[in-house]
Enzyme design. Structure first.
Site, PDB file in Angstrom:
ATOM      1  CD  GLN A 198      10.575   4.957  19.113  1.00 43.00           C
ATOM      2  OE1 GLN A 198      10.893   4.134  19.445  1.00 43.00           O
ATOM      3  NE2 GLN A 198      11.624   4.951  17.938  1.00 43.00           N
ATOM      4  CG  HIS A 199       8.310   3.159  14.243  1.00 38.95           C
ATOM      5  ND1 HIS A 199       9.729   3.457  13.929  1.00 38.95           N
ATOM      6  CD2 HIS A 199       8.031   2.471  15.327  1.00 38.95           C
ATOM      7  CE1 HIS A 199      10.411   2.547  14.687  1.00 38.95           C
ATOM      8  NE2 HIS A 199       9.141   1.924  15.742  1.00 38.95           N
ATOM      9  CG  ASP A 235       7.578   5.225  22.976  1.00 40.33           C
ATOM     10  OD1 ASP A 235       8.081   4.549  22.150  1.00 40.33           O
ATOM     11  OD2 ASP A 235       5.898   4.706  22.899  1.00 40.33           O
TER      12      ASP A 235
HETATM   13  O1  LIG Z   1       6.948   0.431  18.413  1.00 41.43           O
HETATM   14  C1  LIG Z   1       7.933   0.761  18.670  1.00 41.43           C
HETATM   15  C2  LIG Z   1       9.591   0.979  18.933  1.00 41.43           C
HETATM   16  O2  LIG Z   1       9.882   0.493  17.675  1.00 41.43           O
HETATM   17  C3  LIG Z   1       7.058   0.904  20.045  1.00 41.43           C
HETATM   18  O3  LIG Z   1       7.464   1.275  21.210  1.00 41.43           O
HETATM   19  C4  LIG Z   1       6.605   2.227  20.411  1.00 41.43           C
HETATM   20  O4  LIG Z   1       6.494   3.163  20.050  1.00 41.43           O
HETATM   21  C5  LIG Z   1       4.568   1.926  20.684  1.00 41.43           C
HETATM   22  O5  LIG Z   1       5.673   2.066  22.044  1.00 41.43           O
HETATM   23  P1  LIG Z   1       3.970   2.672  23.366  1.00 41.43           P
HETATM   24  O6  LIG Z   1       2.419   3.002  22.906  1.00 41.43           O
HETATM   25  O7  LIG Z   1       3.502   0.669  23.178  1.00 41.43           O
HETATM   26  O8  LIG Z   1       4.936   2.602  24.335  1.00 41.43           O
END
Ligand SMILES: O=C(CO)[C@@H](O)[C@H](O)COP(=O)(O)O
Ligand SMILES: Nc1ncnc2c1ncn2[C@@H]1O[C@H](COP(=O)(O)OP(=O)(O)O)[C@@H](O)[C@H]1O
Length: 474
Positions: A71-72, A237
């Protein structure tokens, strides 16, 4: 039996599953690594996706696919579709000061009310403020802003980021789409209202005349690949993992990947002005309150490296030391931290004595410290009224036996560990199957081989951790 594919373009790698659309049976899978670093050119995700697809035996025979992603991440695009600069990822903390400024300008309550969340450095809105302040030329060239999964969906639909290439005009910026779950992590979209907040975008970037992806509903079509496969909206995700696990209200998903995430599907939006819980949307039309740490599975990798062992040996060592490790505490803020909001913090080892200066003690302190951060997240979700009936443990770090066995001790709740798998990619595949079949609910797919772990809680572990946690700098 049509096939569907789900992609998880996560921080450390791209993973693809190909499943039977009706039964959910796993047919093939593949993965490819992403590079280290918190600033990554999106082309790298595209080539990893191609490599993962090749490793999964290709995608030519799939009827539909969807992309779940980290995300983000801020992906800025020029009018031509070319990438303005490498994307800043969710775990890049350079926008911490911008986040503090944005919160100061409007106040925590206003942000929580407007977007469900109080922005921290992870959120796209803070990265845009950073861009405007530090790279005004890049900000001026930015004609569209999207997220990693949006960009990959756009590329899959024929959107061509190679400016000036002959196929560059196939789909322009106006073909960008996203979904509720990922839009809710931008900081300029309201999960409660279901609308963008151009005023917040303008506050961050200095202008609002940029193309933002159209926000699709859970079963809206996102286009087709040049080969004719149907594209589903995709998702962030964590929403993907919830869908892959068929999480229902009462289920809390604890994911130990690059990030540590505690999240739950609920029916009504949340707005936590403390900022501990981000009030995101899910991939089914509901909501996904979530507490996320910057430091999770890599804490285990880093501690294993310090001890000169691999993560399997680290797990065995951790299980040799006593609960609470004789007062040795490892606060795992190796990349700064986001929950709590301490972007400038460092990791701390506290309580070294002649007794605790043992490899097994350090190994257990790492596992306990990681789990204490997640336990704080679980408490924060409870404080938002989230019911906690089942706790499901997933992500690469959940492969560790020590993590599985110590989780109930630290979380104070039994945990269920589904068979190790790629639940984000599974969620994306399930979404693709849903869009393909239509209807009011996703197809029912079984989650295989869940193992239950239970043990007596040891509240002293968290109490000692809290003392040391609060000694860390911001
Ligand atoms: O920033 C967040 C949720 O707000 C993280 O969960 C990212 O989405 C990265 O996820 P992973 O690579 O650890 O699955
Ligand atoms: N047996 C294990 N014990 C501890 N950590 C593990 C184990 N297997 C994998 N990991 C860790 O899991 C992480 C990858 O998990 P994953 O959920 O795929 O992350 P992401 O989705 O963020 O890319 C890596 O940091 C890896 O070291």
């Amino acid at each position: 039996m049509p096939l569907v594919a789900g992609v998880d373009s996560s921080t450390q790698s791209c993973k693809i599953v190909v499943r039977d659309a009706e039964t959910g049976e796993l047919v093939r899978s593949g993965s490819a690594p992403h590079p280290e670093g918190t600033e990554v050119h999106p082309d790298v995700w595209w080539s990893a996706l191609q490599d993962a697809a090749a490793a999964a035996g290709g995608l030519d025979d799939v009827a539909a696919l969807a992309v779940g992603g980290q995300q983000h991440g801020m992906v800025c695009l020029e009018e031509s579709g070319a990438v303005v600069r490498p994307a800043l990822l969710w775990n890049d903390t350079r926008s911490a000061a911008a986040a503090a400024d944005l919160v100061e300008e409007l106040g925590r309550d206003v942000w929580a009310e407007a977007t469900g969340s109080v922005p921290v450095a992870s959120f796209t809105v803070t990265k845009l403020r950073w861009l405007a302040e530090h790279e005004p030329e890049s900000a001026a060239r930015t004609a569209g802003v999207c997220l990693p999964h949006d960009w990959l969906t756009w590329r899959l639909s024929g959107g061509d980021a190679a400016a000036g290439s002959p196929s560059g005009g196939v789909t322009g910026l106006d073909a960008l789409v996203t979904d509720r779950s990922d839009a809710s992590g931008t900081g300029y979209w309201s999960p409660a209202a279901g609308d963008y907040r151009p005023d917040l975008l303008e506050r961050a970037l200095g202008r609002a005349d940029v193309v933002l992806p159209r926000v699709l509903g859970p079963v809206d079509e996102a286009g087709r690949t040049p080969a004719g496969a149907l594209l589903a909206p995709g998702c962030g995700d964590n929403a993907g993992a919830a869908l892959g696990l068929s999480a229902a209200p009462g289920d809390v998903v604890v994911s130990i990947g690059t990030s540590g995430v505690v999240s739950a599907v609920v029916d009504a939006p949340t707005a936590d002005a403390s900022g501990l819980v981000a009030g995101f949307a899910d991939a089914t039309g509901r909501y996904l309150p979530l507490a996320c740490t910057l430091n999770a599975a890599r804490v285990l990798m880093a501690t294993a490296r310090l001890l000169g062992v691999d993560v399997e040996a680290l797990s065995k060592l951790a299980l040799e030391a006593p609960s609470g490790v004789g007062g040795l505490v490892l606060v795992p803020y190796l990349e700064g931290e986001r929950t709590p909001d301490r972007p400038g913090a460092h990791g701390v080892v506290h309580g070294l004595t002649l007794t605790t200066a043992e490899p097994s003690y350090l190994a257990r302190a790492a596992v306990e410290g990681l789990l204490c951060g997640l336990a704080d997240g679980l408490d924060a979700l409870r404080a938002q009224g989230v019911p906690v009936e089942r706790v499901l443990l997933v992500g690469g770090g959940a492969r560790s036996e020590a993590v599985r066995r110590l989780a109930p001790v630290v979380l104070g709740h039994p945990v269920l560990v589904p068979e190790p798998g790629e639940y984000v990619a599974d969620g994306a595949a399930r979404q693709a199957a849903w869009v393909l079949a239509g209807g009011g609910a996703p197809p029912v797919w079984d989650v295989a081989g869940t193992v239950a772990y239970d043990a007596a809680a040891d509240p002293a572990v968290r109490a000692r951790y809290a003392e040391v946690r609060d000694l860390t700098e911001r």
